[in-house]
Motif scaffolding. Structure first.
Motif, PDB file in Angstrom:
ATOM      1  N   THR A 165       0.815  -1.212   0.000  1.00  0.00           N
ATOM      2  CA  THR A 165       0.000   0.000   0.000  1.00  0.00           C
ATOM      3  C   THR A 165       0.850   1.262   0.000  1.00  0.00           C
ATOM      4  N   ILE A 166       0.336   2.263  -0.731  1.00  0.00           N
ATOM      5  CA  ILE A 166       0.882   3.615  -0.713  1.00  0.00           C
ATOM      6  C   ILE A 166      -0.225   4.520  -0.199  1.00  0.00           C
ATOM      7  N   GLY A 167       0.056   5.287   0.844  1.00  0.00           N
ATOM      8  CA  GLY A 167      -0.948   6.179   1.407  1.00  0.00           C
ATOM      9  C   GLY A 167      -0.531   7.626   1.298  1.00  0.00           C
ATOM     10  N   THR A 168      -1.473   8.504   0.964  1.00  0.00           N
ATOM     11  CA  THR A 168      -1.177   9.933   0.906  1.00  0.00           C
ATOM     12  C   THR A 168      -1.613  10.609   2.197  1.00  0.00           C
ATOM     13  N   VAL A 169      -0.818  11.559   2.642  1.00  0.00           N
ATOM     14  CA  VAL A 169      -1.120  12.372   3.819  1.00  0.00           C
ATOM     15  C   VAL A 169      -0.783  13.820   3.497  1.00  0.00           C
ATOM     16  N   ARG A 170      -1.272  14.725   4.332  1.00  0.00           N
ATOM     17  CA  ARG A 170      -0.901  16.143   4.197  1.00  0.00           C
ATOM     18  C   ARG A 170      -0.004  16.585   5.344  1.00  0.00           C
ATOM     19  N   ARG A 171       0.076  15.747   6.388  1.00  0.00           N
ATOM     20  CA  ARG A 171       0.937  16.027   7.539  1.00  0.00           C
ATOM     21  C   ARG A 171       1.690  14.754   7.884  1.00  0.00           C
ATOM     22  N   GLU A 173       2.814  13.787  10.995  1.00  0.00           N
ATOM     23  CA  GLU A 173       2.848  13.353  12.396  1.00  0.00           C
ATOM     24  C   GLU A 173       2.297  11.937  12.610  1.00  0.00           C
ATOM     25  N   MET A 174       1.529  11.407  11.641  1.00  0.00           N
ATOM     26  CA  MET A 174       0.961  10.069  11.810  1.00  0.00           C
ATOM     27  C   MET A 174       1.721   9.008  11.018  1.00  0.00           C
ATOM     28  N   ASN A 175       2.813   9.376  10.359  1.00  0.00           N
ATOM     29  CA  ASN A 175       3.509   8.440   9.479  1.00  0.00           C
ATOM     30  C   ASN A 175       3.959   7.175  10.186  1.00  0.00           C
ATOM     31  N   ASP A 176       4.545   7.320  11.369  1.00  0.00           N
ATOM     32  CA  ASP A 176       5.026   6.146  12.100  1.00  0.00           C
ATOM     33  C   ASP A 176       3.876   5.220  12.480  1.00  0.00           C
ATOM     34  N   GLU A 177       2.757   5.817  12.891  1.00  0.00           N
ATOM     35  CA  GLU A 177       1.587   5.010  13.255  1.00  0.00           C
ATOM     36  C   GLU A 177       1.062   4.243  12.051  1.00  0.00           C
ATOM     37  N   LEU A 178       0.999   4.901  10.886  1.00  0.00           N
ATOM     38  CA  LEU A 178       0.496   4.252   9.678  1.00  0.00           C
ATOM     39  C   LEU A 178       1.427   3.131   9.236  1.00  0.00           C
ATOM     40  N   LYS A 179       2.727   3.356   9.341  1.00  0.00           N
ATOM     41  CA  LYS A 179       3.694   2.312   8.994  1.00  0.00           C
ATOM     42  C   LYS A 179       3.544   1.116   9.945  1.00  0.00           C
ATOM     43  N   ALA A 180       3.287   1.396  11.215  1.00  0.00           N
ATOM     44  CA  ALA A 180       3.118   0.322  12.190  1.00  0.00           C
ATOM     45  C   ALA A 180       1.890  -0.521  11.882  1.00  0.00           C
ATOM     46  N   GLY A 182       0.944  -1.200   8.911  1.00  0.00           N
ATOM     47  CA  GLY A 182       1.245  -2.008   7.728  1.00  0.00           C
ATOM     48  C   GLY A 182       1.372  -1.237   6.438  1.00  0.00           C
ATOM     49  N   LEU A 183       1.258   0.105   6.487  1.00  0.00           N
ATOM     50  CA  LEU A 183       1.405   0.903   5.270  1.00  0.00           C
ATOM     51  C   LEU A 183       2.826   0.738   4.729  1.00  0.00           C
ATOM     52  N   THR A 184       2.931   0.425   3.445  1.00  0.00           N
ATOM     53  CA  THR A 184       4.243   0.170   2.847  1.00  0.00           C
ATOM     54  C   THR A 184       5.007   1.463   2.598  1.00  0.00           C
ATOM     55  N   GLU A 185       4.339   2.430   1.978  1.00  0.00           N
ATOM     56  CA  GLU A 185       4.973   3.710   1.668  1.00  0.00           C
ATOM     57  C   GLU A 185       3.993   4.844   1.937  1.00  0.00           C
ATOM     58  N   VAL A 186       4.509   5.986   2.402  1.00  0.00           N
ATOM     59  CA  VAL A 186       3.670   7.154   2.657  1.00  0.00           C
ATOM     60  C   VAL A 186       4.199   8.334   1.856  1.00  0.00           C
ATOM     61  N   ILE A 187       3.280   9.108   1.269  1.00  0.00           N
ATOM     62  CA  ILE A 187       3.651  10.267   0.460  1.00  0.00           C
ATOM     63  C   ILE A 187       2.916  11.493   0.977  1.00  0.00           C
ATOM     64  N   ASN A 188       3.651  12.548   1.296  1.00  0.00           N
ATOM     65  CA  ASN A 188       3.070  13.811   1.721  1.00  0.00           C
ATOM     66  C   ASN A 188       2.778  14.645   0.473  1.00  0.00           C
ATOM     67  N   THR A 189       1.509  14.841   0.166  1.00  0.00           N
ATOM     68  CA  THR A 189       1.127  15.544  -1.061  1.00  0.00           C
ATOM     69  C   THR A 189       1.410  17.036  -1.000  1.00  0.00           C
ATOM     70  N   GLU A 190       1.697  17.553   0.212  1.00  0.00           N
ATOM     71  CA  GLU A 190       2.020  18.971   0.334  1.00  0.00           C
ATOM     72  C   GLU A 190       3.474  19.253  -0.026  1.00  0.00           C
ATOM     73  N   SER A 191       4.338  18.253   0.107  1.00  0.00           N
ATOM     74  CA  SER A 191       5.770  18.486  -0.095  1.00  0.00           C
ATOM     75  C   SER A 191       6.412  17.595  -1.150  1.00  0.00           C
ATOM     76  N   GLU A 192       5.666  16.608  -1.673  1.00  0.00           N
ATOM     77  CA  GLU A 192       6.239  15.682  -2.641  1.00  0.00           C
ATOM     78  C   GLU A 192       5.386  15.636  -3.903  1.00  0.00           C
ATOM     79  N   ASN A 193       6.017  15.299  -5.025  1.00  0.00           N
ATOM     80  CA  ASN A 193       5.312  15.106  -6.288  1.00  0.00           C
ATOM     81  C   ASN A 193       4.741  13.696  -6.294  1.00  0.00           C
ATOM     82  N   LEU A 194       3.418  13.601  -6.245  1.00  0.00           N
ATOM     83  CA  LEU A 194       2.760  12.310  -6.061  1.00  0.00           C
ATOM     84  C   LEU A 194       3.095  11.335  -7.188  1.00  0.00           C
ATOM     85  N   ALA A 195       2.901  11.762  -8.427  1.00  0.00           N
ATOM     86  CA  ALA A 195       3.124  10.862  -9.557  1.00  0.00           C
ATOM     87  C   ALA A 195       4.581  10.413  -9.641  1.00  0.00           C
ATOM     88  N   ALA A 196       5.511  11.333  -9.402  1.00  0.00           N
ATOM     89  CA  ALA A 196       6.932  10.999  -9.482  1.00  0.00           C
ATOM     90  C   ALA A 196       7.320   9.997  -8.394  1.00  0.00           C
TER      91      ALA A 196
END
Length: 323
Positions: A165-171, A173-180, A182-196
């Protein structure tokens, strides 16, 4: 009885009010439930604003699901009183609610009231959408608003099935919880290019399916992340903005974009499928294999504070009303 009602549609904090009503009597095929707890879901808030698939008949009650005790039954109902059930209806933010007997699911003693109150909307939708996604073990599924209660359920279900799974977030602070969870990868749409980032993560292939609850710019960018023949299932519109569909992408990558509404899905599938989903969901929740945390509970007279809290960014659990 005390009940949360509204006479006009609009911003929930402006129009929802605590009202004293007569205790209702069940009609044919109906039951009266003494409500123990009911969650505040995004669909409830959309309904109050007249932005949902079901339109309110004013004046209206609010709240679509809950847990309670069957107190009275109407003609044609073969069910004993006194049993604890998860149920769906319109107007569950109340001391008592009327529900069709077919909307009731008896809950095991091992399941807490807090979990049973949330049994239907999010868990059933998550289970059904992961099924409909068609993503096999080892495949990639992307979900927007990964930090939502629904997103957390999808992450856990996919992890159990070996779906990456790849999950998008805007903040962040919850990344570690989401990874715990089982989220495989997390992308912050405010600071990263989603498609890239998705192209990088999937070695240029893209994801097989996207579950989108945001719409607007996020969904517009997410469509670019689909692999050839991929599909996007849209089940919400948190941004209140429609995505822009690139016809070229749809045509030349043979993409599918379709909506998902649990109410229609429940009507579409056969009774055995509905029963299988219910048994699987109840089993996962009762065993503790899937977690559904609660952040706070409020009495009915604090409805304004409750809906404000439910709308607060960075929540780590559901907000419940307890009459």
């Amino acid at each position: 009885m005390k009940s949360i009602t509204f006479d006009q549609t609009g911003k929930p904090t402006d129009i929802l009010k605590l009202t004293e009503l007569s205790t209702p009597e069940p009609g044919p095929n109906e039951v009266r439930v003494k409500v123990i707890a009911a969650p505040i879901n995004p669909s409830d808030i959309m309904f109050v604003q007249n932005l949902y698939g079901i339109r309110p008949q004013l004046p209206s009650g609010a709240g679509f699901e809950g847990v309670g005790i069957v107190e009275a039954v109407g003609e044609g109902v073969q069910m004993r009183t006194g049993i604890r059930v998860s149920f769906t209806s319109i107007g569950t933010w109340s001391e008592y609610a009327i529900a069709h007997h077919r909307s009731l699911i008896p809950v095991p003693d091992a399941m807490s009231d807090e979990v049973a109150a949330q049994l239907f909307v999010n868990p059933f939708t998550a289970y059904a959408m992961v099924q409909d996604s068609g993503v096999p073990e080892g495949g990639w599924l992307m979900l927007t608003a990964a930090g939502s209660a629904f997103g957390k359920l999808v992450i856990q279900l996919c992890a159990m099935r070996g779906i990456k799974t790849i999950g998008t977030v805007r903040r962040d602070e919850m990344n570690d919880e989401l990874k715990a969870l089982g989220l495989t990868e997390v992308i912050n749409t405010e600071s990263e290019n989603l498609a890239a980032r998705v192209k990088q993560i999937t070695d240029g292939v893209g994801v097989a399916c996207i579950l989108d609850a945001v719409g607007g710019h996020t969904a517009t960018e997410a469509i670019k992340c689909l692999a050839r023949g991929g599909k996007m299932l849209i089940y919400g519109l948190m941004s209140l903005q429609d995505p822009v569909l690139n016809a070229g992408l749809l045509i030349f990558r043979e993409l599918t974009v379709k909506g998902f509404w649990l109410t229609d899905w429940m009507r579409r599938v056969d009774s055995q499928t509905r029963m299988d989903v219910a048994q699987n969901v109840i089993g996962l929740l009762t065993s503790g294999k899937i977690q559904m945390p609660v952040e706070a509970t409020y009495p009915l007279h604090e409805i304004t504070e409750a809906v404000e809290h439910a709308d607060r960014p960075g929540r780590r659990g559901k907000i419940l009303l307890k009459p």
